[in-house]
Design an enzyme around this catalytic site. Structure first.
Site, PDB file in Angstrom:
ATOM      1  N   ASP A 171       0.613  -1.322   0.038  1.00 25.84           N
ATOM      2  CA  ASP A 171       0.138  -0.103   0.003  1.00 25.84           C
ATOM      3  C   ASP A 171       0.988   1.242  -0.047  1.00 25.84           C
ATOM      4  O   ASP A 171       0.507   2.195   0.497  1.00 25.84           O
ATOM      5  CB  ASP A 171      -0.959  -0.031   1.024  1.00 25.84           C
ATOM      6  CG  ASP A 171      -2.028   0.912   1.227  1.00 25.84           C
ATOM      7  OD1 ASP A 171      -2.363   1.432   2.177  1.00 25.84           O
ATOM      8  OD2 ASP A 171      -2.206   1.424  -0.144  1.00 25.84           O
ATOM      9  N   LYS A 199       2.750   3.354  -5.664  1.00 24.90           N
ATOM     10  CA  LYS A 199       2.334   2.359  -6.670  1.00 24.90           C
ATOM     11  C   LYS A 199       3.043   2.063  -7.701  1.00 24.90           C
ATOM     12  O   LYS A 199       3.411   0.667  -8.225  1.00 24.90           O
ATOM     13  CB  LYS A 199       0.881   2.994  -7.203  1.00 24.90           C
ATOM     14  CG  LYS A 199       0.118   3.654  -6.221  1.00 24.90           C
ATOM     15  CD  LYS A 199      -0.315   2.627  -5.153  1.00 24.90           C
ATOM     16  CE  LYS A 199      -0.893   3.385  -4.228  1.00 24.90           C
ATOM     17  NZ  LYS A 199      -0.729   2.703  -2.759  1.00 24.90           N
ATOM     18  N   ASP A 207      -3.112  -3.012  -2.370  1.00 28.24           N
ATOM     19  CA  ASP A 207      -4.365  -2.149  -2.591  1.00 28.24           C
ATOM     20  C   ASP A 207      -4.178  -1.226  -3.932  1.00 28.24           C
ATOM     21  O   ASP A 207      -3.114  -1.167  -4.349  1.00 28.24           O
ATOM     22  CB  ASP A 207      -4.204  -0.951  -1.169  1.00 28.24           C
ATOM     23  CG  ASP A 207      -5.295  -0.076  -1.148  1.00 28.24           C
ATOM     24  OD1 ASP A 207      -5.319   1.058  -0.394  1.00 28.24           O
ATOM     25  OD2 ASP A 207      -6.412  -0.628  -1.552  1.00 28.24           O
ATOM     26  N   ASN A 208      -5.229  -0.789  -4.173  1.00 26.05           N
ATOM     27  CA  ASN A 208      -5.324   0.067  -5.161  1.00 26.05           C
ATOM     28  C   ASN A 208      -4.940  -0.128  -6.671  1.00 26.05           C
ATOM     29  O   ASN A 208      -4.421   0.628  -7.489  1.00 26.05           O
ATOM     30  CB  ASN A 208      -4.396   1.586  -4.957  1.00 26.05           C
ATOM     31  CG  ASN A 208      -4.565   1.974  -3.360  1.00 26.05           C
ATOM     32  OD1 ASN A 208      -3.680   2.034  -2.703  1.00 26.05           O
ATOM     33  ND2 ASN A 208      -5.802   2.595  -3.286  1.00 26.05           N
ATOM     34  N   GLU A 233     -11.461   4.324  -0.964  1.00 21.68           N
ATOM     35  CA  GLU A 233     -11.981   4.546   0.616  1.00 21.68           C
ATOM     36  C   GLU A 233     -12.606   5.772   0.409  1.00 21.68           C
ATOM     37  O   GLU A 233     -12.482   6.592  -0.142  1.00 21.68           O
ATOM     38  CB  GLU A 233     -10.596   4.654   1.373  1.00 21.68           C
ATOM     39  CG  GLU A 233      -9.391   5.613   0.830  1.00 21.68           C
ATOM     40  CD  GLU A 233      -8.331   4.837   0.221  1.00 21.68           C
ATOM     41  OE1 GLU A 233      -8.550   3.784  -0.524  1.00 21.68           O
ATOM     42  OE2 GLU A 233      -7.328   5.161   0.008  1.00 21.68           O
TER      43      GLU A 233
HETATM   44  O1  LIG Z   1      -0.761   7.055  -3.265  1.00 21.12           O
HETATM   45  C1  LIG Z   1      -1.266   6.468  -2.341  1.00 21.12           C
HETATM   46  N1  LIG Z   1      -0.500   5.549  -1.701  1.00 21.12           N
HETATM   47  C2  LIG Z   1       0.971   5.927  -1.332  1.00 21.12           C
HETATM   48  C3  LIG Z   1       1.168   5.709  -0.126  1.00 21.12           C
HETATM   49  C4  LIG Z   1       2.561   6.210   0.341  1.00 21.12           C
HETATM   50  C5  LIG Z   1       2.952   5.728   1.914  1.00 21.12           C
HETATM   51  O2  LIG Z   1       3.940   4.989   1.724  1.00 21.12           O
HETATM   52  C6  LIG Z   1       5.227   5.187   2.347  1.00 21.12           C
HETATM   53  N2  LIG Z   1       6.335   4.664   1.839  1.00 21.12           N
HETATM   54  C7  LIG Z   1       6.668   3.556   2.587  1.00 21.12           C
HETATM   55  C8  LIG Z   1       7.858   3.180   2.125  1.00 21.12           C
HETATM   56  C9  LIG Z   1       8.566   3.029   0.880  1.00 21.12           C
HETATM   57  O3  LIG Z   1       9.317   2.616   0.515  1.00 21.12           O
HETATM   58  C10 LIG Z   1       7.849   4.290   0.090  1.00 21.12           C
HETATM   59  C11 LIG Z   1       6.838   5.038   0.488  1.00 21.12           C
HETATM   60  C12 LIG Z   1       5.127   6.859   2.012  1.00 21.12           C
HETATM   61  O4  LIG Z   1       6.019   7.503   3.062  1.00 21.12           O
HETATM   62  C13 LIG Z   1       3.537   7.162   2.325  1.00 21.12           C
HETATM   63  O5  LIG Z   1       3.333   7.072   3.804  1.00 21.12           O
HETATM   64  C14 LIG Z   1      -2.717   6.297  -2.405  1.00 21.12           C
HETATM   65  C15 LIG Z   1      -3.448   7.050  -3.030  1.00 21.12           C
HETATM   66  C16 LIG Z   1      -4.689   6.981  -3.202  1.00 21.12           C
HETATM   67  N3  LIG Z   1      -5.516   8.086  -3.871  1.00 21.12           N
HETATM   68  O6  LIG Z   1      -6.802   7.701  -3.936  1.00 21.12           O
HETATM   69  O7  LIG Z   1      -4.807   8.919  -4.544  1.00 21.12           O
HETATM   70  C17 LIG Z   1      -5.507   6.087  -2.565  1.00 21.12           C
HETATM   71  C18 LIG Z   1      -4.578   5.144  -1.715  1.00 21.12           C
HETATM   72  O8  LIG Z   1      -5.426   4.090  -0.921  1.00 21.12           O
HETATM   73  C19 LIG Z   1      -3.402   4.977  -1.663  1.00 21.12           C
HETATM   74  O9  LIG Z   1      -2.465   4.080  -1.156  1.00 21.12           O
HETATM   75 MG   LIG Z   2      -4.093   2.609  -0.346  1.00 21.27          MG
END
Ligand SMILES: O=C(NC/C=C/[C@H]1O[C@@H](n2ccc(=O)cc2)[C@H](O)[C@@H]1O)c1cc([N+](=O)[O-])cc(O)c1O
Ligand SMILES: [Mg+2]
Length: 214
Positions: A141, A144, A169-170, A199
């Site tokens: 999650d 992406k 997820d997603n 969500e």
């Molecule tokens: O972009 C999304 N998620 C990216 C999540 C990123 C998270 O993962 C961490 N991370 C931790 C370790 C790493 O190596 C890199 C990042 C980042 O620091 C952040 O906390 C997203 C976007 C939508 N949306 O509707 O736009 C809906 C969703 O459910 C999503 O999950």
């Molecule tokens: Mg997500």
């Protein structure tokens, strides 16, 4: 001075949830996101699918990629058997600081290990640093465009065993096209799509469950 959304989410947990009650923490965050501000937690609808997969797998070892504010971290850990271990990777120090407080409020500090840094750096260190042989369940999650490279990295590092489950997820929104293409066409996985919604919205999204065949 202006607060951040994660800070406001934590405040909502501390205001409305009962200390030591993980499900009340999950409920408080969902209420905050429905009534006050949208946030990128897996949420209540997809969260029920997540719960059913966690319960079915009954994992002893879990890896979560992308903690954010620990909504899914707490949701998963609340369903784990007594000696199970959940390792969650968070890149952003501010998010990690909030997540630690959410985890503490839920009273799940002894089940969850939050590790700060990029997944690509930490996945190769799982065995030596945390004594993990293989993961029974991985919840993807985070960014992406990292789902596919990190899945290949977990394969290369021998972190998956016959029967390990990946839950992503997603896969529709925002979408992970290269991951879906790989995992659905690879003879090394058996995949299943659980249709749901993004969500707190009516937009289509879903979870892809993939069993590693070894
Ligand atoms: O972009 C999304 N998620 C990216 C999540 C990123 C998270 O993962 C961490 N991370 C931790 C370790 C790493 O190596 C890199 C990042 C980042 O620091 C952040 O906390 C997203 C976007 C939508 N949306 O509707 O736009 C809906 C969703 O459910 C999503 O999950
Ligand atoms: Mg997500």
């Amino acid at each position: 001075t202006q607060t951040t959304r994660p800070q406001r989410m934590l405040a909502a947990v501390q205001k409305s949830a009962t200390r030591g009650d993980p499900r009340s923490v999950v409920k408080a965050i969902d209420q905050f996101c429905r009534q006050k501000e949208w946030a990128m937690n897996v949420g209540d609808e997809k969260g029920c699918i997540l719960d059913s997969v966690v319960t079915e797998v009954n994992p002893a070892t879990v890896l979560e990629l992308g903690t954010y504010c620990a909504y899914s971290t707490v949701r998963i850990a609340s369903l784990l058997p007594p000696d199970a271990k959940l390792i969650t990777l968070e890149f952003n120090p501010h998010n990690a600081a909030i997540a630690r407080q959410v985890i503490a409020w839920a009273g799940l500090g002894d089940k969850i290990q939050l590790v700060e840094g990029p997944s690509g750096d930490w996945i190769p260190k799982m065995k030596e640093k945390f004594g993990i042989e293989t993961f029974d369940l991985v919840f993807l999650d985070h960014w992406k465009d990292r789902y596919l490279p990190d899945t290949k990295l977990m394969e290369e590092c021998g972190l998956l065993r016959k029967g390990s489950v990946l839950l992503a997820d997603n896969v529709i929104c925002p979408g992970t096209p290269d991951y879906l293409e790989y995992i659905r066409n690879s003879p090394r996985y058996k995949s299943q799509y659980f249709r749901s919604h993004l969500e707190y919205t009516k937009v289509e999204d879903g979870l892809e469950k993939s069993v590693f065949l070894g």
